[in-house]
Design an enzyme around this catalytic site. Sequence first.
Site, short mmCIF file in Angstrom:
data_model
loop_
_atom_site.label_atom_id
_atom_site.label_comp_id
_atom_site.label_asym_id
_atom_site.label_seq_id
_atom_site.Cartn_x
_atom_site.Cartn_y
_atom_site.Cartn_z
N HIS A 140 -3.18 -0.64 2.87
CA HIS A 140 -1.66 -1.01 3.48
C HIS A 140 -0.85 -0.50 2.51
CE1 HIS A 140 -4.60 -3.08 5.84
NE2 HIS A 140 -3.71 -3.81 6.85
N HIS A 174 -6.63 -8.00 -2.00
CA HIS A 174 -6.62 -6.99 -2.88
C HIS A 174 -6.19 -7.68 -4.25
CE1 HIS A 174 -7.16 -3.83 -0.12
NE2 HIS A 174 -6.31 -4.66 0.62
#
Length: 309
Positions: free
Chosen positions: A232, A274
């Site tokens: 992303h 993440h």
Amino acid sequence: MAAAEQEGRPGATEAPGFRLWREGPHSQAGTGPRWVTVTMPASQSRARARDRNNVLNRAEFLSLNQPPKGAPEPRSSGRKASGPSAQPSCPGDGARERRQSQQLPEEDCMQLNPSFKGIAFNSLLAIDICMSKRLGVCAGRAASWASARSMVKLIGITGHGIPWIGGTILCLVKSSTLAGQEVLMNLLLALLLDIMTVAGVQKLIKRRGPFETSPGLLDYLTMDIYAFPAGHASRAAMVSKFFLSHLVLAVPLRVLLVLWALCVGLSRVMIGRHHITDVLSGFVIGYFQFRLVELVWMSSNTCQMLISA
């Protein structure tokens, strides 16, 4: 050894430290078999007692007494071993042991002093994991910001590859200008390049996230399963740089575009998907992807040929 002969019956009890054996029958009539008792030296008895009481001789410590694989035999000390078990040493043993020690691979050596690079890398990795766990305020239902998890996930979805690819194809179909089709076709190429690059690097590194969070359905479609790098974040950086370079935007819109890319990367850390380094690496990869698309920029004629095909 000092031997003391004792005559006794076969059922006699053996004293500790003695060893008994039976001699053959004598030639004299009326004399039966004799039992000879051999007294062990006191030093040998003490050595055997020390071996029995040694902790390292237990089963759980046997691996410590075994030499490593490929290691040379220990060199004999200057003091010669006494007793019947001592064997004469060959004169070429020392030279053979030296040659074997020189042929040992470096993997068999224990590294007692790690390098500065290794210490710095491990320290940065520990700081990254600690800070990522602290910023994961929406990682679970019991997190401090669990009520804002849905909104944070929605911000992350705006940087997903499936909505961007679908929107780009839809705009490309409805576009009627050659310049618009050229920009949209190169944007589609950049999005496909981003998905393949992130999926390949993630499959190669296979780094897990700071929290045990399972990927969503859209993540499986784009093969965005692992943590490094953040897909992303790379996509948001690439798209924002692409729009800033090829679209005429006002200053407020340009600022909002940069803030949007930063918010997408931060949202991935907040939901525990993440690490911080994953997001930063994603930003760097997205920038280099934009530079690569600029190098292989497709002209209007090429775009028209691909659209007609």
